[in-house]
Design a protein around this motif. Sequence first.
Motif, mmCIF file in Angstrom:
data_model
loop_
_atom_site.group_PDB
_atom_site.id
_atom_site.type_symbol
_atom_site.label_atom_id
_atom_site.label_comp_id
_atom_site.label_asym_id
_atom_site.label_seq_id
_atom_site.Cartn_x
_atom_site.Cartn_y
_atom_site.Cartn_z
ATOM 1 N N ARG A 223 76.731 57.287 46.547
ATOM 2 C CA ARG A 223 76.716 55.982 45.880
ATOM 3 C C ARG A 223 78.026 55.793 45.120
ATOM 4 O O ARG A 223 78.472 56.691 44.393
ATOM 5 C CB ARG A 223 75.499 55.873 44.961
ATOM 6 C CG ARG A 223 74.195 55.927 45.730
ATOM 7 C CD ARG A 223 72.997 56.027 44.823
ATOM 8 N NE ARG A 223 72.487 54.745 44.366
ATOM 9 C CZ ARG A 223 71.646 53.989 45.068
ATOM 10 N NH1 ARG A 223 71.243 54.380 46.271
ATOM 11 N NH2 ARG A 223 71.200 52.842 44.571
ATOM 12 N N SER A 227 78.991 49.832 41.694
ATOM 13 C CA SER A 227 78.106 49.240 42.696
ATOM 14 C C SER A 227 76.886 48.680 41.983
ATOM 15 O O SER A 227 76.714 48.869 40.776
ATOM 16 C CB SER A 227 77.697 50.283 43.744
ATOM 17 O OG SER A 227 77.050 51.384 43.134
ATOM 18 N N ASN A 228 76.052 47.996 42.725
ATOM 19 C CA ASN A 228 74.836 47.445 42.142
ATOM 20 C C ASN A 228 73.721 47.522 43.166
ATOM 21 O O ASN A 228 73.931 47.979 44.297
ATOM 22 C CB ASN A 228 75.053 46.004 41.667
ATOM 23 C CG ASN A 228 75.534 45.110 42.797
ATOM 24 O OD1 ASN A 228 74.827 44.894 43.779
ATOM 25 N ND2 ASN A 228 76.751 44.589 42.660
ATOM 26 N N LYS A 229 72.542 47.067 42.776
ATOM 27 C CA LYS A 229 71.398 47.221 43.682
ATOM 28 C C LYS A 229 71.595 46.488 44.999
ATOM 29 O O LYS A 229 71.085 46.908 46.035
ATOM 30 C CB LYS A 229 70.096 46.767 43.011
ATOM 31 C CG LYS A 229 70.097 45.373 42.437
ATOM 32 C CD LYS A 229 68.798 45.104 41.703
ATOM 33 C CE LYS A 229 68.780 43.745 41.023
ATOM 34 N NZ LYS A 229 69.672 43.713 39.846
ATOM 35 N N THR A 231 74.230 46.481 46.670
ATOM 36 C CA THR A 231 75.108 47.297 47.513
ATOM 37 C C THR A 231 74.306 48.138 48.491
ATOM 38 O O THR A 231 74.777 48.438 49.603
ATOM 39 C CB THR A 231 75.964 48.226 46.633
ATOM 40 O OG1 THR A 231 76.662 47.451 45.654
ATOM 41 C CG2 THR A 231 76.963 49.020 47.475
ATOM 42 N N GLY A 264 68.322 49.433 47.380
ATOM 43 C CA GLY A 264 68.421 48.714 46.115
ATOM 44 C C GLY A 264 67.165 47.933 45.787
ATOM 45 O O GLY A 264 66.784 47.811 44.617
#
Length: 486
Positions: A223, A227-229, A231, A264
């Motif tokens: 990961r 980044s975020n959910k 991604t 995510g």
Amino acid sequence: MKKVYKTESIRRAEKRAHEFVGEDELIERAAARLCDAVIRVPFGRAVILAGGGNNGSDALSLAHLLIERAYDVTVYSVGEKRNGFVNKRLAALTALGADICFPSSAEEVRVTAEDLVVDGMLGIGCAREVTGIMRDIVEKINGSGAYIVSVDVPTGLDSDTGRAHGIAVKANETLTFIGLKQGLYLAEGKNYSGRVTLCDIGVDAGEADFFIAEEGDTAMPAREPVSNKGTYGSVKIIAGSPTMPGASVLAHESAQAALRGGAGYAVLCVPGSLAAVYQARVREELLMFMPDDCGRMLYDESALDRVMNKASSIVIGPGMGKNDDLIRIISYIARNFRGTLVVDGDGLNALARDLSAADGHKCSLILTPHVAEFARLMRDDGALPDTERTACLARRLNAVVAMKNATTVISDGVRTFINVTGTPAMAKAGSGDVLSGLTAALAANISDPLMAAVTACYEFGRAGERAAVSRGEWSVLASDIILSMR
């Protein structure tokens, strides 16, 4: 990765080797490797069971080496036909003063729990049911409590299919040569072969037919720090029916596995009339309510478009029961979705009634049937090895197929992997739904659908092993497997 071979590939490799090395030399090399291995096992007496072929020659040469090292050895030469290599070694043992018996019945074979039994009766040449005295001897040693080492392949085990020819030796350990035979792992092969060790005798087996993934060959995607959910993709699980009280549990396990597998988002797409059932259970996953008739999900293109919208991968099937609309739902998603569709459970049962529903699919398609579901999809006599059957179905559907068993076979029709991670503790309701959710999560983050499925099967098995260590083999639940993911 470990390389695995068909029997015909092993035979070709052996034939090539004979251009440079004689059979006698190969037998002695095999015996030396056998000796290195068996002397690590504590035993009072070595009971050598030697057939009339080259497996018997390997076992007899081992007997010679053990006698030279002052071990107590009893040799039983089994069967009426013996090739020249066997006769040569029997003569050498006679000259050495070895204790040799040519039994006419299993009653003459003496074996106790303190003995080491070396099974060299039949190898890869075994192609028909084991009968007569050999069958009786197999029954006797299987029930003796002795530690059993099989030479190359346990007597009676088909080295391609992994099925017993009526009966087979249940070895604690199999010491195999040239290459790993697929039958040591497929079908019931693991029940008979025990721990498998490949012994090097200097013969190149050539290009592998199949592969076994090992630690380091597969990995959950890393990961990114920033980044975020969004991604890591959105997994949507189409599930649920009024006829299966546990349906909410199955769907929940699949969604939880998707989240534990790195997705995510996980969205449960369930019948709207059953909203209360799912709202009571849902924690981290989201809910989407689908049109239904008394809990039976209906074919509705606008609703399916909403499911496909922003989805990276979709799971369909957990706990859906019999539903005439299900095959239409699968077909619509397959032909309109651009992500990965994972078909499991009742989705597989629906597809089995009409494989053409998946024809022309635009999505990447992954099927995760257990053996009974696979049989309904494949509709063959089951005679071929599971590797060939799985690859055949994968080609027919232009899909990745993971046929779940104690050994799972995963194929895209070109490349085939054999997964050996896992434990009998995972034989519980809900385990398959965990795998489907994990597969979907990895498919959202690994571009190659085959490697997404291979990684999912490998990590799923490892998680099950860890759960069994902490919970015990009888007490593992599907939720324990999820919690043991890393």
